[in-house]
Design an enzyme around this catalytic site. Structure first.
Site, PDB file in Angstrom:
ATOM      1  N   ASN A  10       7.182   3.704   7.005  1.00  0.00           N
ATOM      2  CA  ASN A  10       6.488   3.552   8.284  1.00  0.00           C
ATOM      3  C   ASN A  10       6.544   4.896   9.007  1.00  0.00           C
ATOM      4  O   ASN A  10       7.588   5.278   9.524  1.00  0.00           O
ATOM      5  CB  ASN A  10       7.196   2.455   9.105  1.00  0.00           C
ATOM      6  CG  ASN A  10       6.634   2.327  10.501  1.00  0.00           C
ATOM      7  OD1 ASN A  10       5.566   2.855  10.810  1.00  0.00           O
ATOM      8  ND2 ASN A  10       7.362   1.629  11.374  1.00  0.00           N
ATOM      9  N   LYS A  12       5.118   5.727  11.704  1.00  0.00           N
ATOM     10  CA  LYS A  12       4.986   5.580  13.165  1.00  0.00           C
ATOM     11  C   LYS A  12       3.976   6.594  13.714  1.00  0.00           C
ATOM     12  O   LYS A  12       3.027   6.945  13.016  1.00  0.00           O
ATOM     13  CB  LYS A  12       6.355   5.709  13.843  1.00  0.00           C
ATOM     14  CG  LYS A  12       7.430   4.856  13.168  1.00  0.00           C
ATOM     15  CD  LYS A  12       8.668   4.728  13.980  1.00  0.00           C
ATOM     16  CE  LYS A  12       9.747   4.064  13.149  1.00  0.00           C
ATOM     17  NZ  LYS A  12      10.868   3.604  13.937  1.00  0.00           N
ATOM     18  N   HIS A 100       6.543  -5.336  14.238  1.00  0.00           N
ATOM     19  CA  HIS A 100       7.609  -4.322  14.253  1.00  0.00           C
ATOM     20  C   HIS A 100       8.301  -4.379  15.615  1.00  0.00           C
ATOM     21  O   HIS A 100       7.643  -4.623  16.644  1.00  0.00           O
ATOM     22  CB  HIS A 100       7.009  -2.941  13.996  1.00  0.00           C
ATOM     23  CG  HIS A 100       8.063  -1.884  13.802  1.00  0.00           C
ATOM     24  ND1 HIS A 100       8.729  -1.307  14.854  1.00  0.00           N
ATOM     25  CD2 HIS A 100       8.577  -1.345  12.674  1.00  0.00           C
ATOM     26  CE1 HIS A 100       9.613  -0.435  14.376  1.00  0.00           C
ATOM     27  NE2 HIS A 100       9.542  -0.447  13.054  1.00  0.00           N
ATOM     28  N   GLU A 102       9.198  -2.246  17.639  1.00  0.00           N
ATOM     29  CA  GLU A 102       8.604  -1.394  18.684  1.00  0.00           C
ATOM     30  C   GLU A 102       7.364  -2.060  19.289  1.00  0.00           C
ATOM     31  O   GLU A 102       7.075  -1.884  20.473  1.00  0.00           O
ATOM     32  CB  GLU A 102       8.279  -0.005  18.103  1.00  0.00           C
ATOM     33  CG  GLU A 102       9.555   0.799  17.889  1.00  0.00           C
ATOM     34  CD  GLU A 102       9.518   1.771  16.727  1.00  0.00           C
ATOM     35  OE1 GLU A 102       8.428   2.146  16.273  1.00  0.00           O
ATOM     36  OE2 GLU A 102      10.614   2.142  16.262  1.00  0.00           O
ATOM     37  N   GLU A 172      14.733  -6.226  10.104  1.00  0.00           N
ATOM     38  CA  GLU A 172      15.082  -4.942  10.706  1.00  0.00           C
ATOM     39  C   GLU A 172      15.901  -5.183  11.970  1.00  0.00           C
ATOM     40  O   GLU A 172      15.315  -5.428  13.050  1.00  0.00           O
ATOM     41  CB  GLU A 172      13.822  -4.165  11.073  1.00  0.00           C
ATOM     42  CG  GLU A 172      12.917  -3.862   9.904  1.00  0.00           C
ATOM     43  CD  GLU A 172      12.054  -2.652  10.201  1.00  0.00           C
ATOM     44  OE1 GLU A 172      12.208  -1.640   9.516  1.00  0.00           O
ATOM     45  OE2 GLU A 172      11.240  -2.724  11.130  1.00  0.00           O
ATOM     46  N   GLY A 178      16.148   3.619  13.808  1.00  0.00           N
ATOM     47  CA  GLY A 178      16.090   4.964  14.389  1.00  0.00           C
ATOM     48  C   GLY A 178      17.381   5.394  15.058  1.00  0.00           C
ATOM     49  O   GLY A 178      17.413   6.378  15.787  1.00  0.00           O
ATOM     50  N   SER A 217      17.456   2.563   9.531  1.00  0.00           N
ATOM     51  CA  SER A 217      18.199   3.763   9.134  1.00  0.00           C
ATOM     52  C   SER A 217      18.545   3.796   7.643  1.00  0.00           C
ATOM     53  O   SER A 217      19.628   4.254   7.266  1.00  0.00           O
ATOM     54  CB  SER A 217      19.453   3.928   9.994  1.00  0.00           C
ATOM     55  OG  SER A 217      19.089   4.076  11.356  1.00  0.00           O
TER      56      SER A 217
HETATM   57  C1  PEP Z   1      11.300   1.350  11.048  1.00  0.00           C
HETATM   58  O1  PEP Z   1      10.674   1.962  11.868  1.00  0.00           O
HETATM   59  O2  PEP Z   1      10.807   0.328  10.554  1.00  0.00           O
HETATM   60  C2  PEP Z   1      12.625   1.836  10.671  1.00  0.00           C
HETATM   61  C3  PEP Z   1      13.385   1.071   9.933  1.00  0.00           C
HETATM   62  O3  PEP Z   1      12.981   3.080  11.149  1.00  0.00           O
HETATM   63  P1  PEP Z   1      14.279   3.942  10.685  1.00  0.00           P
HETATM   64  O4  PEP Z   1      14.311   3.913   9.183  1.00  0.00           O
HETATM   65  O5  PEP Z   1      14.012   5.314  11.226  1.00  0.00           O
HETATM   66  O6  PEP Z   1      15.471   3.287  11.286  1.00  0.00           O
END
Ligand code: PEP
Length: 257
Positions: A10, A12, A100, A102, A172, A178, A217
């Protein structure tokens, strides 16, 4: 039961046009040796302005697919700035992220909006990658399982058996996205097994075929132990998917898992 293994990146709201092109070219080159053993589906989720160009780059590399990061629940109309499932499908993309964290927290997307977006994806021939996850506060208050269950029941479990067959779920934990904090393999496996139990209660045998990805992460150092868990079928990767070497290392970890 063997399930499709998936590593999805992803991106973003990152990368300008040339950077996106360079990243895809580097990944194609790095992943060439894997093409003979396409055990893992690699999904790239660029910003929507690059969907067509990324699709053109990967078109002749069948272990790669393209995903949008979001869609509107309607099919067309006066919704300035939005993109529909049919537009996404017409770029060659075959997946779309729905829900997601976000989108849920920064853009106020509710379970009912996400149910409508899931329907729009399926109606337009896209496979939704449906994201769920609890906040740190919810985890600390031992609400994790209640929250995940309600996100699934209210956003996804209205689907029929045949509609559900094309869905991917991504767990997630919001506190791990992040932040550099990752759920331990034990924490992640516990949740993935719980999700699969709910899927089994609702959809029976099909639950064994639905990929459940872990996101939060994921990096080259932790991917292998996470992917070795029996109910973790791959990863949804944010930050590390922007670096070709790191993303490639995570894909390789999936081959070991
Ligand atoms: C994501 O945006 O779905 C995500 C898991 O980000 P990160 O790997 O940076 O934590």
């Amino acid at each position: 039961m063997s399930r499709t293994k998936i590593v999805a990146g992803n991106w973003k709201m990152n990368l300008v046009s040339q950077e996106a092109k360079d990243l895809v070219n580097q990944l194609i080159e790095l992943c060439k040796p894997l093409a003979d053993n396409p055990k893992v589906r690699i999904i790239l989720a660029p910003a929507s302005v690059y969907l067509s160009s990324v699709f053109t780059q990967v078109e002749d590399h069948p272990h790669f697919s393209v995903s949008a990061q979001n869609l509107h629940e309607g099919d067309q109309g006066a919704f300035t700035g939005e993109i529909s499932g049919s537009m996404i499908r017409s770029t060659g993309a075959s997946f779309v992220l729905v829900g997601h964290s976000e989108r849920r927290t920064l853009f106020g997307e509710t379970d009912s909006t996400l149910a409508a977006k899931t329907n729009a994806a399926i109606r337009n021939g896209l496979s939704p990658i449906f994201c769920i996850g609890e906040s740190l506060e919810e985890r600390e208050n031992e609400k994790t399982f209640d929250i995940l269950q309600s996100q699934l029941m209210n956003g996804l479990f209205h689907l029929s058996l045949s509609e559900m067959a094309g869905v991917i779920i991504a767990y997630e934990p919001v506190w791990a996205i992040g932040t550099g904090k990752t759920a331990s393999p034990e924490q992640a496996q516990e949740v993935h097994a719980f999700i699969r139990r709910l899927l089994t209660e609702k959809y029976g045998e099909l639950a064994q075929r639905i990929p459940i990805l872990y996101g939060g992460s994921v990096n080259p150092g932790n991917a292998e132990t996470l992917f070795a868990c029996p109910d973790i079928d791959g990863g949804l990767v944010g930050g590390a998917s922007l670096k070709a070497q790191d993303f490639h290392a995570i894909i390789q970890a999936m081959y070991k898992g």
